[in-house]
Design a protein around this motif. Structure first.
Motif, PDB file in Angstrom:
ATOM      1  N   ALA A  40       0.831  -1.207   0.000  1.00 33.12           N
ATOM      2  CA  ALA A  40       0.000   0.000   0.000  1.00 33.12           C
ATOM      3  C   ALA A  40       0.866   1.257   0.000  1.00 33.12           C
ATOM      4  O   ALA A  40       0.578   2.218  -0.728  1.00 33.12           O
ATOM      5  CB  ALA A  40      -0.928  -0.001   1.217  1.00 33.12           C
ATOM      6  N   LEU A  41       1.941   1.264   0.787  1.00 31.09           N
ATOM      7  CA  LEU A  41       2.828   2.435   0.834  1.00 31.09           C
ATOM      8  C   LEU A  41       3.560   2.629  -0.489  1.00 31.09           C
ATOM      9  O   LEU A  41       3.826   3.751  -0.892  1.00 31.09           O
ATOM     10  CB  LEU A  41       3.836   2.293   1.978  1.00 31.09           C
ATOM     11  CG  LEU A  41       3.259   2.514   3.370  1.00 31.09           C
ATOM     12  CD1 LEU A  41       4.237   2.024   4.432  1.00 31.09           C
ATOM     13  CD2 LEU A  41       2.927   3.979   3.590  1.00 31.09           C
ATOM     14  N   ARG A  42       3.879   1.541  -1.166  1.00 31.04           N
ATOM     15  CA  ARG A  42       4.578   1.634  -2.450  1.00 31.04           C
ATOM     16  C   ARG A  42       3.701   2.297  -3.505  1.00 31.04           C
ATOM     17  O   ARG A  42       4.180   3.050  -4.340  1.00 31.04           O
ATOM     18  CB  ARG A  42       5.006   0.246  -2.918  1.00 31.04           C
ATOM     19  CG  ARG A  42       6.025   0.284  -4.030  1.00 31.04           C
ATOM     20  CD  ARG A  42       6.560  -1.081  -4.445  1.00 31.04           C
ATOM     21  NE  ARG A  42       6.898  -1.946  -3.335  1.00 31.04           N
ATOM     22  CZ  ARG A  42       6.238  -3.070  -3.042  1.00 31.04           C
ATOM     23  NH1 ARG A  42       5.208  -3.465  -3.759  1.00 31.04           N
ATOM     24  NH2 ARG A  42       6.599  -3.827  -2.026  1.00 31.04           N
ATOM     25  N   THR A  43       2.391   2.042  -3.437  1.00 31.68           N
ATOM     26  CA  THR A  43       1.492   2.594  -4.453  1.00 31.68           C
ATOM     27  C   THR A  43       0.841   3.912  -4.052  1.00 31.68           C
ATOM     28  O   THR A  43       0.412   4.670  -4.913  1.00 31.68           O
ATOM     29  CB  THR A  43       0.388   1.587  -4.815  1.00 31.68           C
ATOM     30  OG1 THR A  43      -0.339   1.261  -3.633  1.00 31.68           O
ATOM     31  CG2 THR A  43       0.972   0.333  -5.428  1.00 31.68           C
ATOM     32  N   LYS A  44       0.745   4.193  -2.732  1.00 28.21           N
ATOM     33  CA  LYS A  44       0.010   5.383  -2.295  1.00 28.21           C
ATOM     34  C   LYS A  44       0.794   6.376  -1.447  1.00 28.21           C
ATOM     35  O   LYS A  44       0.355   7.498  -1.280  1.00 28.21           O
ATOM     36  CB  LYS A  44      -1.225   4.954  -1.496  1.00 28.21           C
ATOM     37  CG  LYS A  44      -2.194   4.154  -2.319  1.00 28.21           C
ATOM     38  CD  LYS A  44      -3.395   3.802  -1.508  1.00 28.21           C
ATOM     39  CE  LYS A  44      -4.338   2.999  -2.373  1.00 28.21           C
ATOM     40  NZ  LYS A  44      -5.354   2.312  -1.678  1.00 28.21           N
ATOM     41  N   GLU A  45       1.888   5.966  -0.835  1.00 25.93           N
ATOM     42  CA  GLU A  45       2.697   6.786   0.078  1.00 25.93           C
ATOM     43  C   GLU A  45       2.022   7.085   1.416  1.00 25.93           C
ATOM     44  O   GLU A  45       2.650   7.024   2.448  1.00 25.93           O
ATOM     45  CB  GLU A  45       3.125   8.120  -0.554  1.00 25.93           C
ATOM     46  CG  GLU A  45       4.135   7.997  -1.647  1.00 25.93           C
ATOM     47  CD  GLU A  45       4.675   9.349  -2.085  1.00 25.93           C
ATOM     48  OE1 GLU A  45       5.852   9.400  -2.457  1.00 25.93           O
ATOM     49  OE2 GLU A  45       3.935  10.346  -2.060  1.00 25.93           O
TER      50      GLU A  45
END
Length: 93
Positions: A40-45
């Motif tokens: 999730a962090l990789r795609t949304k920050e």
């Protein structure tokens, strides 16, 4: 990377309208949870995490543990909801 108070305030404003992306159950910090948060962090920050009602632990402490496990910063923790941020320079292109 540690966020400044100004950056943290901007991220809090952005996170206000976000839906919860990751749910933490009674098992707490598992490998599956780390993987889903990392994705999730990789795609949304910027990602909101919700702790379930039957979760044993203090959300603020566990949010810090979870963020540390995926090299992210905790933006804020309110009640059973935490917001974490990890910059991804590839998303800026």
């Amino acid at each position: 990377m540690t966020l400044t108070s100004k950056e943290r305030a901007e991220l809090r404003a952005q996170a206000h309208h976000l839906a919860v992306t990751v749910h933490v159950g009674h098992q707490g910090l598992t490998e599956t949870l780390k993987r889903s948060l990392d994705d999730a962090l990789r795609t949304k920050e910027l990602v909101k995490i919700q702790f379930s009602k039957n979760f044993d632990g203090k959300p603020k402490e566990v949010a810090n543990d979870i963020a540390g496990a995926v090299s992210a910063d905790v933006v804020q923790t309110i009640g059973r909801t935490a917001t974490v941020y990890r910059e991804n320079p590839a998303l800026r292109k």
